[in-house]
Write an enzyme that holds these catalytic residues in place. Structure first.
Site, PDB file in Angstrom:
ATOM      1  N   ARG A 224       0.859  -1.177   0.000  1.00  0.00           N
ATOM      2  CA  ARG A 224       0.000   0.000   0.000  1.00  0.00           C
ATOM      3  C   ARG A 224       0.899   1.233   0.000  1.00  0.00           C
ATOM      4  O   ARG A 224       1.995   1.209   0.583  1.00  0.00           O
ATOM      5  CB  ARG A 224      -0.919   0.037   1.221  1.00  0.00           C
ATOM      6  CG  ARG A 224      -2.080  -0.955   1.164  1.00  0.00           C
ATOM      7  CD  ARG A 224      -3.108  -0.566   0.117  1.00  0.00           C
ATOM      8  NE  ARG A 224      -4.309  -1.394   0.155  1.00  0.00           N
ATOM      9  CZ  ARG A 224      -4.477  -2.497  -0.566  1.00  0.00           C
ATOM     10  NH1 ARG A 224      -3.492  -2.926  -1.349  1.00  0.00           N
ATOM     11  NH2 ARG A 224      -5.606  -3.176  -0.502  1.00  0.00           N
ATOM     12  N   GLU A 252      -3.083   8.527  -3.753  1.00  0.00           N
ATOM     13  CA  GLU A 252      -3.502   7.664  -4.855  1.00  0.00           C
ATOM     14  C   GLU A 252      -4.957   7.980  -5.208  1.00  0.00           C
ATOM     15  O   GLU A 252      -5.793   7.998  -4.297  1.00  0.00           O
ATOM     16  CB  GLU A 252      -3.367   6.202  -4.426  1.00  0.00           C
ATOM     17  CG  GLU A 252      -3.502   5.192  -5.548  1.00  0.00           C
ATOM     18  CD  GLU A 252      -3.220   3.778  -5.068  1.00  0.00           C
ATOM     19  OE1 GLU A 252      -4.164   2.956  -5.117  1.00  0.00           O
ATOM     20  OE2 GLU A 252      -2.083   3.495  -4.647  1.00  0.00           O
ATOM     21  N   HIS A 271      -1.868   0.832  -9.567  1.00  0.00           N
ATOM     22  CA  HIS A 271      -2.506  -0.098  -8.634  1.00  0.00           C
ATOM     23  C   HIS A 271      -3.280  -1.186  -9.398  1.00  0.00           C
ATOM     24  O   HIS A 271      -4.483  -1.375  -9.209  1.00  0.00           O
ATOM     25  CB  HIS A 271      -3.449   0.641  -7.686  1.00  0.00           C
ATOM     26  CG  HIS A 271      -3.684  -0.099  -6.395  1.00  0.00           C
ATOM     27  ND1 HIS A 271      -3.988   0.536  -5.220  1.00  0.00           N
ATOM     28  CD2 HIS A 271      -3.662  -1.426  -6.097  1.00  0.00           C
ATOM     29  CE1 HIS A 271      -4.143  -0.360  -4.257  1.00  0.00           C
ATOM     30  NE2 HIS A 271      -3.950  -1.564  -4.772  1.00  0.00           N
TER      31      HIS A 271
END
Length: 308
Positions: A224, A252, A271
């Site tokens: 993450r 993000e 991602h």
């Protein structure tokens, strides 16, 4: 009882639905299919953001939240005590491990450089070759869970020396603990991050962590974004001393003007490590098994405890 799932395909992929269960499609937090009363089992959208969590307060009969993601960071500690949170451990092992291997090989073999040269219609052999290689590298995998184990299995044939790190050392398995990182980082050519985001791992990759990495090392983050301190990461990468392959960032999505976009020693993907065609079949196979366990009163698997 009612079950909410986010994908129409899930109706078939869940498998056998127990008697007395109605499955409805709830594709987004602002698109609820019916009266929330009676919803006891909920599968939120994949990679749901924090805005999805307040829906739980609208579901008075909810007992299980089954995630399609391996990470549970936006949910852990935010649900009522009577609601069981389960993650998708095992669903993303192959896809994320594939991304890690792809990212390492792509960066070491200079594929980003070749892609940019291709866009310029430029034959770049003399500028780039010889490239680096994976064979002979010392790879440190930080995160020895199911995805870390899958990554180790896929890296093993590449003639690398592998070291695994978990929250605590497991000497019988040859796994080191996080406390061993200061001694391990200077020896690693590639450092792979596969830890869940918890209060213990938030900011794990700070200025000290990065400074301990050897010159020329590659940092690979498939965990993450907040596991790494972004300011420290940008500062270290800007020196050119190390490189990074990142599938996750903080913030993000990454804003258009962020310096990570333009650093030549950064390979960046949006991602996507878990976003593969096999996600829904594997995810709903797990959700269907969990639903049948719940209805039968059998213990659930993949319960999230202390953020894991």
């Amino acid at each position: 009882m009612k079950v909410w799932i986010p994908h129409p395909e899930g109706l078939e992929l869940l498998g056998q639905i127990p008697d007395g269960v109605t499955v409805e499609i709830a594709p987004a937090p602002d698109r609820l299919p019916s009266d929330p009363a009676g919803v006891r089992f909920w599968v939120p959208p994949f990679l749901a953001q924090a805005a999805a969590v307040p829906i739980v307060a609208k579901l008075p009969d909810l007992r299980v939240v089954q995630l399609l993601s391996a990470g549970a960071d936006i949910w852990a500690g935010r649900l009522p005590g009577h609601v069981t949170l389960c993650d998708a451990r095992g669903v993303h092992d192959s896809s994320t491990a594939e991304w890690v291997v792809t990212a390492i090989l792509s960066y070491l073999r200079s594929f980003p450089v070749f892609a940019r040269a291709q866009a310029r219609h430029e034959w770049s052999y003399d500028q780039v070759n010889p490239t680096d290689e994976l064979a002979g590298k010392r790879v440190l995998v930080v995160g020895a869970g199911s995805i870390g184990t899958a990554t180790r299995a896929r890296l093993a044939p590449f003639e690398v020396a592998l070291t695994m790190v978990a929250r605590t050392a497991r000497p019988a398995e040859g796994v080191y603990g996080v406390d061993d990182l200061p001694a391990l980082l200077p020896e690693a050519d590639v450092v792979v991050l596969l830890v869940p985001l918890t209060e213990a791992t938030r900011g794990l990759v700070d200025a000290g962590f990065l400074a301990a990495m050897r010159d020329g090392a590659l940092l690979v983050n498939a965990a993450r974004g907040p596991v790494a301190d972004t300011d420290a990461l940008v500062a270290e990468l800007a020196t050119g001393r190390i490189a990074a392959a990142l599938d996750v960032t903080e913030p993000e999505p990454l804003p258009a003007g962020h310096p990570l976009w333009d650093l030549p020693n950064v390979l960046l993907t949006p991602h996507v490590a878990g976003s593969v065609r096999g996600l829904l079949p594997r995810g709903y196979r797990l959700a269907g098994e969990q639903l049948r366990r719940f209805v039968a009163g059998t213990p659930l698997i993949n319960e999230v405890v202390d953020g894991y």
